[in-house]
Structures are given as C-alpha cells and as structure tokens.
Design a protein around this motif. Structure first.
Motif, PDB file in Angstrom:
ATOM      1  N   ALA A  21       0.835  -1.198   0.000  1.00 23.99           N
ATOM      2  CA  ALA A  21       0.000   0.000   0.000  1.00 23.99           C
ATOM      3  C   ALA A  21       0.869   1.248   0.000  1.00 23.99           C
ATOM      4  O   ALA A  21       0.589   2.232  -0.683  1.00 23.99           O
ATOM      5  CB  ALA A  21      -0.903   0.004   1.235  1.00 23.99           C
ATOM      6  N   GLY A  24       4.500   3.020  -3.964  1.00 27.26           N
ATOM      7  CA  GLY A  24       3.731   3.207  -5.194  1.00 27.26           C
ATOM      8  C   GLY A  24       4.187   4.475  -5.878  1.00 27.26           C
ATOM      9  O   GLY A  24       5.361   4.844  -5.822  1.00 27.26           O
ATOM     10  N   ASN A  27       6.437   7.068  -4.026  1.00 31.66           N
ATOM     11  CA  ASN A  27       7.891   6.928  -3.898  1.00 31.66           C
ATOM     12  C   ASN A  27       8.612   7.186  -5.205  1.00 31.66           C
ATOM     13  O   ASN A  27       9.666   7.801  -5.239  1.00 31.66           O
ATOM     14  CB  ASN A  27       8.243   5.507  -3.463  1.00 31.66           C
ATOM     15  CG  ASN A  27       7.398   5.061  -2.303  1.00 31.66           C
ATOM     16  OD1 ASN A  27       6.183   4.920  -2.434  1.00 31.66           O
ATOM     17  ND2 ASN A  27       8.015   4.871  -1.171  1.00 31.66           N
ATOM     18  N   VAL A 101      -9.583   9.226  -0.104  1.00 26.35           N
ATOM     19  CA  VAL A 101      -9.040   8.238  -1.041  1.00 26.35           C
ATOM     20  C   VAL A 101      -9.775   8.283  -2.379  1.00 26.35           C
ATOM     21  O   VAL A 101      -9.187   7.979  -3.409  1.00 26.35           O
ATOM     22  CB  VAL A 101      -9.051   6.789  -0.488  1.00 26.35           C
ATOM     23  CG1 VAL A 101      -7.978   6.593   0.540  1.00 26.35           C
ATOM     24  CG2 VAL A 101     -10.406   6.383   0.017  1.00 26.35           C
ATOM     25  N   PHE A 229       1.242  10.866   2.512  1.00 22.63           N
ATOM     26  CA  PHE A 229       0.877  10.212   1.256  1.00 22.63           C
ATOM     27  C   PHE A 229       1.698   8.950   1.037  1.00 22.63           C
ATOM     28  O   PHE A 229       1.173   7.884   0.752  1.00 22.63           O
ATOM     29  CB  PHE A 229       1.089  11.182   0.090  1.00 22.63           C
ATOM     30  CG  PHE A 229       0.653  10.635  -1.243  1.00 22.63           C
ATOM     31  CD1 PHE A 229      -0.661  10.757  -1.663  1.00 22.63           C
ATOM     32  CD2 PHE A 229       1.551   9.995  -2.075  1.00 22.63           C
ATOM     33  CE1 PHE A 229      -1.078  10.246  -2.897  1.00 22.63           C
ATOM     34  CE2 PHE A 229       1.148   9.487  -3.309  1.00 22.63           C
ATOM     35  CZ  PHE A 229      -0.162   9.610  -3.711  1.00 22.63           C
ATOM     36  N   LEU A 231       3.348   7.094   3.058  1.00 18.21           N
ATOM     37  CA  LEU A 231       3.118   5.995   4.006  1.00 18.21           C
ATOM     38  C   LEU A 231       1.677   5.486   3.949  1.00 18.21           C
ATOM     39  O   LEU A 231       1.322   4.548   4.654  1.00 18.21           O
ATOM     40  CB  LEU A 231       3.443   6.442   5.428  1.00 18.21           C
ATOM     41  CG  LEU A 231       4.917   6.738   5.731  1.00 18.21           C
ATOM     42  CD1 LEU A 231       5.074   7.271   7.145  1.00 18.21           C
ATOM     43  CD2 LEU A 231       5.777   5.502   5.549  1.00 18.21           C
ATOM     44  N   ALA A 232       0.854   6.112   3.130  1.00 13.75           N
ATOM     45  CA  ALA A 232      -0.558   5.734   3.003  1.00 13.75           C
ATOM     46  C   ALA A 232      -1.331   5.991   4.292  1.00 13.75           C
ATOM     47  O   ALA A 232      -2.299   5.298   4.612  1.00 13.75           O
ATOM     48  CB  ALA A 232      -0.703   4.269   2.576  1.00 13.75           C
ATOM     49  N   ALA A 237      -7.177   4.198   5.206  1.00 13.71           N
ATOM     50  CA  ALA A 237      -6.963   3.069   4.299  1.00 13.71           C
ATOM     51  C   ALA A 237      -6.215   1.957   5.028  1.00 13.71           C
ATOM     52  O   ALA A 237      -6.561   0.785   4.913  1.00 13.71           O
ATOM     53  CB  ALA A 237      -6.191   3.524   3.064  1.00 13.71           C
ATOM     54  N   SER A 323      -1.052  -0.352  -4.375  1.00 18.32           N
ATOM     55  CA  SER A 323      -1.448   0.868  -3.660  1.00 18.32           C
ATOM     56  C   SER A 323      -2.885   1.238  -3.974  1.00 18.32           C
ATOM     57  O   SER A 323      -3.641   1.650  -3.093  1.00 18.32           O
ATOM     58  CB  SER A 323      -0.547   2.043  -4.048  1.00 18.32           C
ATOM     59  OG  SER A 323       0.767   1.801  -3.661  1.00 18.32           O
ATOM     60  N   ASN A 326      -5.361  -0.662  -2.110  1.00 19.59           N
ATOM     61  CA  ASN A 326      -5.509  -0.144  -0.751  1.00 19.59           C
ATOM     62  C   ASN A 326      -6.335   1.141  -0.741  1.00 19.59           C
ATOM     63  O   ASN A 326      -7.111   1.394   0.177  1.00 19.59           O
ATOM     64  CB  ASN A 326      -4.139   0.096  -0.123  1.00 19.59           C
ATOM     65  CG  ASN A 326      -4.239   0.674   1.277  1.00 19.59           C
ATOM     66  OD1 ASN A 326      -3.902   1.831   1.502  1.00 19.59           O
ATOM     67  ND2 ASN A 326      -4.732  -0.099   2.205  1.00 19.59           N
ATOM     68  N   LEU A 327      -6.156   1.963  -1.773  1.00 20.37           N
ATOM     69  CA  LEU A 327      -6.936   3.198  -1.839  1.00 20.37           C
ATOM     70  C   LEU A 327      -8.430   2.890  -1.979  1.00 20.37           C
ATOM     71  O   LEU A 327      -9.275   3.589  -1.422  1.00 20.37           O
ATOM     72  CB  LEU A 327      -6.482   4.042  -3.032  1.00 20.37           C
ATOM     73  CG  LEU A 327      -5.173   4.810  -2.858  1.00 20.37           C
ATOM     74  CD1 LEU A 327      -4.630   5.282  -4.202  1.00 20.37           C
ATOM     75  CD2 LEU A 327      -5.389   6.007  -1.938  1.00 20.37           C
TER      76      LEU A 327
HETATM   77  N1  PHE Z   1       1.192   5.415  -0.429  1.00 20.01           N
HETATM   78  C1  PHE Z   1       0.720   5.324  -1.771  1.00 20.01           C
HETATM   79  C2  PHE Z   1       1.886   5.700  -2.697  1.00 20.01           C
HETATM   80  O1  PHE Z   1       2.904   6.122  -2.244  1.00 20.01           O
HETATM   81  C3  PHE Z   1      -0.486   6.187  -2.012  1.00 20.01           C
HETATM   82  C4  PHE Z   1      -1.566   6.053  -0.970  1.00 20.01           C
HETATM   83  C5  PHE Z   1      -2.003   7.165  -0.257  1.00 20.01           C
HETATM   84  C6  PHE Z   1      -2.163   4.825  -0.713  1.00 20.01           C
HETATM   85  C7  PHE Z   1      -2.995   7.064   0.709  1.00 20.01           C
HETATM   86  C8  PHE Z   1      -3.166   4.707   0.251  1.00 20.01           C
HETATM   87  C9  PHE Z   1      -3.578   5.825   0.960  1.00 20.01           C
HETATM   88  O2  PHE Z   1       1.791   5.586  -3.880  1.00 20.01           O
END
Ligand code: PHE
Length: 446
Positions: A21, A24, A27, A101, A229, A231-232, A237, A323, A326-327
């Motif tokens: 998650a 993605g 990064n 999300v 963002f 780390l999600a 999520a 990712s 997870n969103l």
């Molecule tokens: N962390 C994911 C990424 O770096 C994006 C994301 C954000 C996923 C918020 C879930 C919730 O691409």
C-alpha cells in the motif's frame, strides 16, 4: 460480515500488504518531482523528520484502530468511540477518509495509466535510440491525447476493482510476495548504474546537502503532506487493513519495517532519477513528468535497455496496483459496512472514480485552462489538496482518537506492546505528533 473474520495469512503477509500500500507512485513518481520542486535536500530532510515524528506514530494509531475495531473504518470508529463513552460522531472520520481516497484514486488511476502506456511503448522498442527531446515530445503528445489516456485509466481501474471485488487478502498476498523483492532488486540495479554516471555526484549533493534557507512554511507543509501520502496514512486506508491484522503481531515493529522499506524505495528512485537529470542538464523542478522523461533516457544507455525499462514499468505498474487496491478498500469497506455486497460496492466505487478521473485526463487537453479553485486545474487540485490538507487533517484526528479518546486498555492491546512501549507511543503521539501536525497545518494555511 466478511471483514470481521478474514485475516492476513501471516505476519509477513501483513507487512507486505502494508508495504504494498505504501510503496507506489508516491515513492517513484511523486517523491522525485516534489523534491525537485522544493529545493532537494532541505525537503528530503523535512520529509524524513515527518516520517519519524508524525507518519510512523500515526500509522500505528491508524492500524491500531482497525485492529481493535475489526470492522470497516466507519463502524470501527463508531464502535470504539461508544465503548469509550465518546460521541459516535467519530465515525464520520471514516467517511472523510473514504472521500480523501476517492479524490486520490481519481488521479492515481490516471497516472498509473501512464505507466501502462510507457510499458507498452517500451516493449515495442519505442524508446530505443530516442533522444531526451524525443522522449519529452512523445510524453507531451500522449498527454494531449485524451482517448489514449482514458483507455489506460479505464484498464488500470478495472484491474484494481477486480481484485478489490474478489476480497483483499486472497488477491493481494501472492502478488506482494513476488513483487516487492523484485522491485528492490531492480531499483538497486538502477541506482548502481546511476553511480557510474557523471550525474551521480551532483545528484547526491542535491539530495543530501541541505540548504536550510530553502525551508519555508509551504515547503514544510509539502513535506508533511508527502510523508502522509507515501506511508498511506491519514485516509483510514491502513485502518481498513488493520482490521485483518493477525492477533499476535507487534504493530510498532511492522510499522517500522514498512517505513524503512518505503523510504528506501524513494531514496533509490531519487538517486537514479536525479543522476539522469544532472547528467542530461535537465531541470529538477520539471514537475509531474520528471520520472516519465528521465527513466527512458537512463535505461536507453544500458545494455538491454529496452528490456530493463519494460521490467521497470511492469514493476511500477504492479506497485501502483497494490497501492490503488488499498486506496479503494476503505470506500468498498464503507459501502459493505452499510449493507452492500462486495461486488456491487466495488463496481459502484469503480464507476464513480472513473468518471471523476476523466476530469484529470482532460486536464492535459480540453480542460487544461479550466481552473475551478485556487487558480488550479482539476489535476493540480486533486494532486495537491487531498494530499496536503485532507491527509494531515485525517491523520490528526486519527491520532487524537487513538491517543486521547479510545479506552486505554483497548488501545494498548491493539498496539501489541507492553506498558512501557505503550507509554512511549502515546507520549510521542500526544505531545509531538499532534501538536506538530496542528502547527504545520495552521502555518501552511495562513
Ligand atoms: N502510499 C501510496 C503511494 O505512495 C499512495 C496512498 C495514499 C495509498 C494514501 C493509500 C492511501 O503511492
């Protein structure tokens, strides 16, 4: 209800799912370009500080809530709030997360569609022998072609919603097991190649020698948003994933592993991309196209370049897939919590996200000059506001809920640590993370 019964198969599976998650576009695509736009090393320094002081403790808070509630985010929040004698209105935080999300996925799917396009072009040998100017021009031409962009956006979203409809745990475990190690190998290889180019030394200086004068309240706010963002965290999520977390697992350890893996990907991608930028005399502040124009150039120089480039875009695509799954999960879980079946819920979310995503597609052509808010077009709006405002606000509320509202015993059990460990976590969240997020938000917004 499904969500209360299903569990990830193992501790490793949980860590991989959360890493999937986290790792993605944030990064590999967003980190380099946002670092480029915000002065390089100073931004990197702030981003790492935010990951440690804010992202990581709040990630634990978020997963902990899901694990204690074992339901969809809205239901978990409502249930735990009532159990603690607090207002059941806390459940609306789950809905706010679902809205966040929703906005993010609408552009995430479009940009992931770009990777599909680049994957296909690369497999067809389209980048062989291309000059940097030609790569750039090809990308511009693609952005100006809404039909091709819509096709890729549609394909990507369909891929996402199919896995989500099938149920998260089953669909994801295998994919993550294979994909994550491969992605690291390829990024290491790419960074290794970058080390042999003349852009490497300037890239390291740009990334690791901070110019503190470059720090402004806005840069600080960008760094905070990006930490959430990547780390999600902040959109409930991971809370939805926490509901499937195995009983006997230390949450801080799992979260720590995820953060390290996540930052490592960003750094490797950053080193590779900025080495090309400096070797080719490009502008680090190039914007959202940065990764897409630099990497084909980098790979073109390698033996078997077209093959490596194809593998890279394939892995990127798989990383964005995990990712985006997870969103989508909190939205589908929310509808499921409201009584819908999983399949129809996934279909409804898919259609709604697809429609709004079209506005992002058209932001590069027909609607480029349509600026409904703050002088930004839709793509600029959805790539900024949800990340930089909604995620931090959500994260702040999640932190307050876990560290101040929830019953102490319940929170401690869900964190899976002893008394001293719990005190440390709670102290950091109460006295560092919450005030920090609050101050940066206020300063950034004023
Ligand atoms: N962390 C994911 C990424 O770096 C994006 C994301 C954000 C996923 C918020 C879930 C919730 O691409």
């Amino acid at each position: 209800m499904n969500a209360t019964l299903e569990r990830w198969g193992s501790r490793r599976a949980f860590i991989l799912a959360v890493t999937g998650a986290a790792v993605g576009l944030g990064n590999i695509w967003r980190f380099p370009y946002i670092t480029g736009e915000n002065g390089g090393a100073a931004f990197l320094l702030l981003y790492i500080a935010f990951v440690l002081l804010l992202g990581l403790p709040v990630m634990m808070a978020e997963i902990l809530i899901g694990r204690a509630g074992r339901r969809s985010p809205m239901l978990s929040l409502g249930h735990l709030a009532t159990a603690a004698g607090a207002s059941a209105h806390w459940r609306w935080l789950g809905l706010f997360g679902a809205f966040t999300v929703f906005c993010i996925l609408s552009f995430y799917s479009v940009v992931s569609g770009w990777s599909i396009e680049f994957l296909v072009t690369s497999i067809n040998g389209g980048f062989v022998g291309a000059t940097p100017a030609e790569v750039g021009a090809g990308f511009e031409a693609f952005l100006g072609d809404p039909a091709r962009m819509t096709f890729n956006h549609t394909l990507f979203l369909a891929m996402t919603m199919l896995v989500v409809a099938a149920g998260v745990a089953k669909g994801l475990e295998r994919l993550n097991n294979l994909l994550m190690p491969l992605l690291y190998v390829l990024l290491l290889l790419l960074a290794g190649y970058a080390a042999t180019t003349e852009g490497f030394a300037p890239a390291l200086a740009w990334l690791f020698r901070p110019d503190l004068a470059a720090i402004t309240p806005l840069v600080v706010m960008h760094a905070m948003g990006h930490a959430f963002f990547t780390l999600a965290v902040g959109a409930c999520a991971l809370m939805a994933y926490g509901a499937y977390m195995p009983e006997q697992q230390s949450l801080p350890r799992a979260a720590g592993a995820v953060a390290v893996l996540d930052v490592a990907v960003a750094l490797l991608a950053g080193i590779a991309i900025f080495s090309v930028v400096f070797a080719q005399g490009m502008d680090p502040g190039e914007g959202p196209g940065l990764m897409f124009v630099t990497l084909p150039i980098a790979f073109a120089e390698l033996p078997w370049g077209a093959l490596w480039l194809s593998v890279f875009f394939l892995l990127l695509l798989l990383a964005t897939w995990t990712s985006s799954i997870n969103l989508a999960e909190p939205m589908v879980a929310t509808l499921q919590g409201a009584g819908m079946r999983r399949g129809p819920a996934a279909a409804a979310v898919g259609v709604a996200v697809w429609l709004v995503g079209l506005l992002s597609v058209l932001s590069f052509s027909t609607l480029a000059e349509w600026r409904p808010l703050f002088g930004m077009n839709v793509f600029d709006l959805v790539t900024t506001i949800p990340t930089e405002i909604f995620l931090p606000v959500g994260g702040l509320l999640i932190a307050i809920f876990a560290a101040w509202v929830m019953r102490r015993e319940e929170a401690r059990a869900a964190l899976g640590v002893g008394e001293a460990g719990f005190r440390l976590w709670q102290g950091v969240v109460r006295w560092v993370s919450i005030p920090l997020a609050f101050v940066v938000l206020i300063a950034g917004l004023l």
